[in-house]
Design an enzyme around this catalytic site. Structure first.
Site, mmCIF file in Angstrom:
data_model
loop_
_atom_site.group_PDB
_atom_site.id
_atom_site.type_symbol
_atom_site.label_atom_id
_atom_site.label_comp_id
_atom_site.label_asym_id
_atom_site.label_seq_id
_atom_site.Cartn_x
_atom_site.Cartn_y
_atom_site.Cartn_z
ATOM 1 N N GLU A 33 0.820 -1.213 0.000
ATOM 2 C CA GLU A 33 0.000 0.000 0.000
ATOM 3 C C GLU A 33 0.852 1.260 0.000
ATOM 4 O OE1 GLU A 33 -3.011 0.454 -0.667
ATOM 5 O OE2 GLU A 33 -3.714 -1.601 -0.590
ATOM 6 N N TYR A 112 -6.552 7.060 3.628
ATOM 7 C CA TYR A 112 -6.748 5.962 2.673
ATOM 8 C C TYR A 112 -6.034 4.694 3.132
ATOM 9 C CZ TYR A 112 -5.632 2.662 -0.855
ATOM 10 O OH TYR A 112 -5.442 1.463 -1.477
ATOM 11 N N ASP A 130 -9.586 6.024 -2.522
ATOM 12 C CA ASP A 130 -8.411 6.420 -3.301
ATOM 13 C C ASP A 130 -8.879 6.960 -4.651
ATOM 14 O OD1 ASP A 130 -9.259 4.161 -4.622
ATOM 15 O OD2 ASP A 130 -7.230 3.562 -5.168
ATOM 16 N N CYS A 180 -13.145 0.376 -15.094
ATOM 17 C CA CYS A 180 -13.563 1.782 -14.999
ATOM 18 C C CYS A 180 -12.324 2.666 -15.038
ATOM 19 C CB CYS A 180 -14.364 1.985 -13.716
ATOM 20 S SG CYS A 180 -15.358 3.494 -13.696
ATOM 21 N N CYS A 187 -16.761 -0.146 -20.493
ATOM 22 C CA CYS A 187 -18.110 -0.188 -19.913
ATOM 23 C C CYS A 187 -18.863 -1.475 -20.255
ATOM 24 C CB CYS A 187 -18.906 1.033 -20.353
ATOM 25 S SG CYS A 187 -18.244 2.578 -19.693
ATOM 26 N N CYS A 190 -18.392 -4.034 -17.671
ATOM 27 C CA CYS A 190 -18.628 -3.625 -16.284
ATOM 28 C C CYS A 190 -19.903 -4.261 -15.733
ATOM 29 C CB CYS A 190 -18.742 -2.104 -16.205
ATOM 30 S SG CYS A 190 -18.961 -1.508 -14.515
ATOM 31 N N CYS A 196 -25.156 2.379 -13.791
ATOM 32 C CA CYS A 196 -24.201 3.485 -13.747
ATOM 33 C C CYS A 196 -24.829 4.748 -14.351
ATOM 34 C CB CYS A 196 -22.936 3.115 -14.512
ATOM 35 S SG CYS A 196 -21.730 4.448 -14.592
#
Length: 330
Positions: A33, A112, A130, A180, A187, A190, A196
């Site tokens: 991270e 975060y 994030d 995304c 798309c 997705c 969306c």
DNA sequence: CATGCGTGGTC
DNA sequence: TGACCAAGCAT
């Protein structure tokens, strides 16, 4: 249900990344991270591999010196991360706290990363916001806000599942990274195509709103390639804070926004908020006692930022050709 | 809350 | 070639 659909997608399409182990390893999660802050997965992977090979556990890196950590970190950028990483390891030495609140106060761990570690490593119900999450939810809800972070955080909290919180956190970021995407989102692939709002509005790529950035200034400097007869180069250490803090460098004149008309730029480099153009200048004696001689063979023992590697490479190449033409002449 | 802080990839 | 972007944090 949002989380169920997302987790189903994740189970099918998640990548095998080296920090995603079967049994959760908080050290791996933390290290990855920190490395992934503002840095791409492809860039991080080889660094992560070298770190865990050299320091397999938290207690191992806790014993390392800052300079050792900086050497392994060189080239990854944002060197304050390495300094905070080192300090954090020393503070903990043994194990990580599990709550978002306790993680948040550790050096290098902000809102975060605290939420990410709490959820991914310890499966706590924490909302990690994030850049990916801001993009995904800004699109999903068609948020028109110029600074949507707080709104996204509120919405995300309501979406968090009671089980598999860590997978949920990773899944949302993975969706942002693979489907995304900032540009040319996929798309059609997705799972949220039908719900969306941005897709319904046919302008997915316009979210989140991007604010125009100021043009970056260019700064100029002269870098001194100070080379001894045996090929050793004069290096010094930068101040421990600020730009390239704690890293090694060749001596340079101050980096200012005024160009010296006569000099020719040899090396260009771009930092976060300015461009640098460097002219090279050759010397055989150090300007002062602040530094040390380093043979090219020993460069790997020192933490050199990319900009200095570029300058040194150009400098030694030039120096060699100058030497060769001199040798040819005699 | 705005600014400082690296680098490599992409178009 | 250059502008933009990428799993933020500290101050």
């Amino acid at each position: 249900m949002f989380s169920e659909k997302l987790l189903k997608w994740y189970d099918l399409f998640k990548r095998n990344l080296p920090w995603r182990t079967e049994r959760k390893n908080p050290y791996f999660v933390w290290l990855s991270e920190i490395m992934l802050q503002q840095t791409t997965v492809a860039t991080v992977i080889p660094y992560f591999g070298r770190f865990i090979l050299k320091w397999p556990e938290l207690k191992d890196i806790a014993k390392a010196s800052l300079d050792e950590v900086l050497v392994e970190w060189q080239g990854l950028g944002y060197y304050s991360r390495a300094r905070n990483l080192h300090q954090c390891a020393q503070l903990l030495a043994n194990a990580f706290p599990q709550s978002e609140e306790e993680l948040r106060i550790l050096p290098g761990i902000g809102p975060y990363t605290a939420a990410a570690i709490a959820s991914i490593a310890f499966d706590k119900k924490a909302a990690a916001v994030d850049g990916n999450v801001i993009r995904v939810l800004s699109r999903y809800y068609a948020l028109q806000l110029p600074m949507p972070r707080k709104e996204v955080h509120q919405r995300l909290k309501k979406l968090l599942p009671n089980k598999r919180c860590g997978d949920f956190t990773e899944a949302l970021m993975e969706l942002g990274a693979l489907v995304c995407r900032p540009k040319i989102p996929l798309c059609e692939e997705c799972p949220f195509l039908e719900t969306c709002k941005a897709y319904k509005l046919k302008n997915v790529e316009s979210f989140p709103l991007k604010h125009l950035k100021e043009k970056m200034p260019t700064r100029y400097t002269t870098a001194f390639i100070i080379c001894r007869q045996d090929g050793a180069l004069w290096l010094r250490k930068r101040p421990s804070k600020g730009l390239l803090g704690g890293m090694m460098e060749v001596p340079t004149t101050p980096w200012i926004e005024v160009k010296n008309a006569k000099q020719k730029t040899c090396v260009k480099h771009t930092f976060t908020h300015f461009h640098l153009e460097a002219t090279l200048c050759y010397r055989d004696k150090p300007p002062d006692r602040d530094g040390l001689w380093v043979h090219p063979h020993d460069f790997k023992k020192y933490a050199l930022p990319t900009v200095m590697k570029k300058i040194i490479k150009a400098g030694l190449k030039e120096f060699e050709s100058v030497q060769n033409s001199f040798d040819d002449a005699v």
